[in-house]
Scaffold this active site. Sequence first.
Site, PDB file in Angstrom:
ATOM      1  N   HIS A  77      12.885 -13.629   0.151  1.00 25.09           N
ATOM      2  CA  HIS A  77      13.951 -13.941   1.091  1.00 25.09           C
ATOM      3  C   HIS A  77      15.175 -13.071   0.833  1.00 25.09           C
ATOM      4  O   HIS A  77      15.276 -12.414  -0.203  1.00 25.09           O
ATOM      5  CB  HIS A  77      14.354 -15.421   0.990  1.00 25.09           C
ATOM      6  CG  HIS A  77      13.373 -16.350   1.632  1.00 25.09           C
ATOM      7  ND1 HIS A  77      12.179 -16.711   1.025  1.00 25.09           N
ATOM      8  CD2 HIS A  77      13.390 -16.996   2.824  1.00 25.09           C
ATOM      9  CE1 HIS A  77      11.522 -17.538   1.821  1.00 25.09           C
ATOM     10  NE2 HIS A  77      12.241 -17.731   2.915  1.00 25.09           N
ATOM     11  N   LYS A  91      20.107 -16.493   0.200  1.00 24.70           N
ATOM     12  CA  LYS A  91      19.438 -17.792   0.313  1.00 24.70           C
ATOM     13  C   LYS A  91      19.886 -18.693  -0.830  1.00 24.70           C
ATOM     14  O   LYS A  91      19.938 -18.263  -1.987  1.00 24.70           O
ATOM     15  CB  LYS A  91      17.921 -17.620   0.301  1.00 24.70           C
ATOM     16  CG  LYS A  91      17.174 -18.933   0.500  1.00 24.70           C
ATOM     17  CD  LYS A  91      15.705 -18.712   0.780  1.00 24.70           C
ATOM     18  CE  LYS A  91      14.952 -20.041   0.889  1.00 24.70           C
ATOM     19  NZ  LYS A  91      15.525 -20.931   1.932  1.00 24.70           N
TER      20      LYS A  91
END
Length: 259
Positions: free
Chosen positions: A147, A151
């Site tokens: 990600h 995040k």
Amino acid sequence: MITVLVSGAAGRMGSEVVRAVSAEDDLRLVAAVDPAHAGEQVQDAPGLSYAGDLAKTLEATHPDVMVDFTHPSVVAGNIETALTRGVHCVVGTTGLPMPTLEDLAARARDGACLFVAPNFAIGAVLMMRFAAEAARFMPHVEIVELHHDRKADAPSGTALRTAGLIAAARDHVPEGPGRETEIADGARGALVDGVTIHSVRLPGLVAHQEVLFGGQGQTLSLRHDSIDRTSFMPGVILAVRKVTGRSGLIVGLERLMEE
């Protein structure tokens, strides 16, 4: 007409939800809440400004559904604020444990529903389903999730959900090299429900996951890539439409896709 409030509306996911809701004929955006941008004009909703106080905005607009893409540190409070006012919740913010979600759902008024999905991309839901099926026959498996570097949680909600589905599907946890083999701490990743998860965080990524299975003389790789946040919007819109006819706690987009 389903009326919608978006919480975290100025964020990367929230702004996509604002655009997606505004584009649907049967949905009406009545409020966009983001305390960091209170008073500013909402770019994709002419005539609407960001509100700063969720409770006051809920009381003023009375939406049918609140969509929340905020932060793990505030999402529980947002959910409680909405559910206790009888507002259905569609939540994409991850990081809350199941007991917390169950407790929040128990406080709902007037049969309001708390719907939570670790991933709203249809392809990711299919990947998780395929992983559970594969785990019945190939129990040796590890997950690599990747990600963007902002995040807020690791492992991702999608990885945690995938690990849980795998654990439920396979009949045993096979032996494999664990932390006793590590030369550097953390090299073997995190163990969740007997499944090893490796989390990668880098700029340039959006949301990606690969589930790697190993067997005698073979491997199987299942991978899903969200290369743009618009990939999540069909799932969000599906949830907004279906949540109004339900109550209690529902976890996972597959629950709505199958109905």
